[in-house]
Design a protein around this motif. Structure first.
Motif, PDB file in Angstrom:
ATOM      1  N   GLU A 191       0.852  -1.411   0.085  1.00  0.00           N
ATOM      2  CA  GLU A 191       0.003  -0.022   0.119  1.00  0.00           C
ATOM      3  C   GLU A 191       1.027   1.151   0.066  1.00  0.00           C
ATOM      4  O   GLU A 191       1.760   1.198   0.635  1.00  0.00           O
ATOM      5  CB  GLU A 191      -1.029  -0.302   1.241  1.00  0.00           C
ATOM      6  N   THR A 192       0.397   2.168  -0.475  1.00  0.00           N
ATOM      7  CA  THR A 192       1.314   3.652  -0.628  1.00  0.00           C
ATOM      8  C   THR A 192       0.471   4.639  -0.392  1.00  0.00           C
ATOM      9  O   THR A 192       1.100   5.655  -0.294  1.00  0.00           O
ATOM     10  CB  THR A 192       1.715   4.012  -2.471  1.00  0.00           C
ATOM     11  N   ASP A 193      -0.877   4.563   0.077  1.00  0.00           N
ATOM     12  CA  ASP A 193      -1.717   5.545   0.476  1.00  0.00           C
ATOM     13  C   ASP A 193      -1.383   5.662   1.899  1.00  0.00           C
ATOM     14  O   ASP A 193      -2.081   5.165   2.779  1.00  0.00           O
ATOM     15  CB  ASP A 193      -3.258   5.433   0.267  1.00  0.00           C
ATOM     16  N   VAL A 194      -0.272   6.474   2.464  1.00  0.00           N
ATOM     17  CA  VAL A 194      -0.211   6.638   3.873  1.00  0.00           C
ATOM     18  C   VAL A 194      -1.104   7.122   4.786  1.00  0.00           C
ATOM     19  O   VAL A 194      -1.443   6.497   5.928  1.00  0.00           O
ATOM     20  CB  VAL A 194       1.260   7.464   4.023  1.00  0.00           C
ATOM     21  N   PRO A 195      -2.091   8.055   4.324  1.00  0.00           N
ATOM     22  CA  PRO A 195      -3.092   8.539   5.451  1.00  0.00           C
ATOM     23  C   PRO A 195      -4.076   7.328   5.451  1.00  0.00           C
ATOM     24  O   PRO A 195      -4.494   7.058   6.527  1.00  0.00           O
ATOM     25  CB  PRO A 195      -3.661   9.638   4.708  1.00  0.00           C
ATOM     26  N   ALA A 196      -4.290   6.647   4.426  1.00  0.00           N
ATOM     27  CA  ALA A 196      -5.169   5.483   4.643  1.00  0.00           C
ATOM     28  C   ALA A 196      -4.619   4.377   5.541  1.00  0.00           C
ATOM     29  O   ALA A 196      -5.328   3.723   6.434  1.00  0.00           O
ATOM     30  CB  ALA A 196      -5.629   5.039   2.990  1.00  0.00           C
TER      31      ALA A 196
END
Length: 180
Positions: free
Chosen positions: A49-54
């Motif tokens: 995963e690359t969506d850090v806030p998620a």
């Protein structure tokens, strides 16, 4: 991607804050290579995963539902922390009582604007803000037990509870763990 999760408000004495329980939450989320660094809420892990806030929201929700912790989670990628170390923000300084080297990680992207006008803390030297790692770097003189620096409270007033501070030695240990 390899990440470090910096959990705010973790105390080794908390019954639901032990490294094995924290690692269990991360492993339960399907992350790979989960490991803890020290006993103060530092977890390294791998994820595609690359969506850090998620990722942060997902971890925070799992910590709440599984352990009853309302800890804020701040994630940094290995490359961000490696670049921070390589920038040598504390040249010539050694971490100690009179030169306590700190890194305060911000959850939000807004950098600090500088010292509050009319307010100075003679016990703290603001070094710089690193925009890549989104971290405030400072040297704190905590050698006199009768005097307490107020730098942390200033940062919290400026940024709210979405911050967490680590000693420079801890940051170095986290990066070493990410690279092992």
């Amino acid at each position: 991607m390899h990440y470090a999760a910096l959990l705010r408000g973790i105390a080794p004495s908390g019954k639901n804050m032990t490294n094995d329980k924290l690692r269990g939450v991360f492993e339960g989320l399907g992350f790979e290579g989960v490991a803890s660094v020290l006993a103060s809420g530092n977890i390294v892990f791998g994820s595609s995963e690359t969506d850090v806030p998620a990722l942060e929201r997902r971890i925070e929700a799992a910590l709440t539902s599984e352990l009853g912790l309302s800890s804020r989670t701040i994630i940094r990628a290995h490359r961000e922390l490696r670049a921070l170390l390589d920038s040598d923000p504390f040249p010539g300084l050694t971490h100690g009582r009179g030169t306590y080297l700190t890194a305060t990680f911000l959850k939000d992207l807004a950098p600090p604007t500088g010292p509050v006008p009319g307010k100075s803390d003679p016990l703290t030297q603001f070094v710089r803000y690193d925009p890549v790692a989104r971290v405030v770097l400072a040297v704190i003189d905590n050698g006199d037990p009768g005097r307490t620096p107020d730098f942390m409270s200033w940062l919290e007033k400026l940024h709210g509870k979405g911050i967490t501070t680590r000693s420079w030695l801890t940051v170095q240990r986290i990066v070493a763990k990410l690279e092992s």
